[in-house]
Design an enzyme around this catalytic site. Structure first.
Site, PDB file in Angstrom:
ATOM      1  N   SER A  12       0.828  -1.188   0.000  1.00 57.80           N
ATOM      2  CA  SER A  12       0.000   0.000   0.000  1.00 57.80           C
ATOM      3  C   SER A  12       0.877   1.257   0.000  1.00 57.80           C
ATOM      4  CB  SER A  12      -0.960  -0.060   1.194  1.00 57.80           C
ATOM      5  OG  SER A  12      -1.939   0.932   1.129  1.00 57.80           O
ATOM      6  N   HIS A  17      -2.304  -1.289  -4.418  1.00 57.70           N
ATOM      7  CA  HIS A  17      -3.764  -1.294  -4.549  1.00 57.70           C
ATOM      8  C   HIS A  17      -4.262   0.141  -4.497  1.00 57.70           C
ATOM      9  CE1 HIS A  17      -4.498  -1.744   0.122  1.00 57.70           C
ATOM     10  NE2 HIS A  17      -3.840  -0.663  -0.179  1.00 57.70           N
TER      11      HIS A  17
END
EC number: 3.4.21.92
Length: 194
Positions: free
Chosen positions: A98, A123
């Site tokens: 992330s 993501h």
């Protein structure tokens, strides 16, 4: 129980005890080994600014083993890395997920590394909203703008098209160290020293 090791250094002026992170900072090494929140970001930013003030020419080494965290806290670190004069080498140990993967890609081009068994996960940003419909709409618009900004920067940092970044970050996308290199998130997979 204190889990932070102490290092004792002996010089001609005597002995001095350091926590391991302070000792590593002397060698221009910063560890990001937790979830990214405002406190972690303030600590990392402070260390980056301190090391720049000490020597604006020498590289800084940012080791990353992080599940990600707050986007705004991550941007504070990202912007500081881009702002300071010294090159920041980024090294993924364990997992950069992330916002951790975003910061991994933020390192100086040619100086972004991953250890052989490291993993990287990209993501789209996560968020939630509650309240009246207009408040939910405001929050949704904000997260869409944030996603667009993150995707644009990732495209610039990796050399991938914005369309590919959008597709690849639609869901959790796990990459091995070699796959992260092929993708452009890192420049090199480090091999063990012989």
């Amino acid at each position: 129980m204190n889990l932070i090791p102490t290092v004792i250094e002996t010089t001609n002026r005597g002995e001095r005890a350091y926590d391991i992170y302070s000792r590593l900072l002397k060698d221009r090494i910063i560890m990001l080994g937790s979830q990214i929140d405002d406190n972690v970001a303030n600590s990392i930013v402070s260390q980056l600014l301190f090391l720049q003030a000490q020597d604006a020419e020498k590289d800084i080494y940012l080791y990353i083993n992080s599940p990600g965290g707050s986007v705004t806290a991550g941007f504070a670190i990202y912007d500081t890395i881009q702002h300071i004069k010294p090159d920041v080498q980024t090294i993924c140990i364990g997992m950069a997920a992330s916002m951790g993967s975003f910061l991994l890609a933020a390192g100086a081009k040619g100086k972004r590394f991953a250890l052989p068994n490291a993993e990287v996960m990209i993501h789209q940003p996560l968020g939630g909203a509650q309240g009246q419909a207009t408040e939910i709409e405001i929050a949704a618009n904000h997260i869409l703008k944030t996603r667009a900004k993150l995707n644009q920067i990732l495209a610039e940092r990796t050399g991938q098209s914005i369309e590919k970044i959008e597709q690849d970050t639609d869901r959790d996308n796990f990459l091995s160290a070699e796959e992260a290199k092929d993708y452009g998130l890192v420049d090199q997979v480090m091999v063990p020293e012989s």
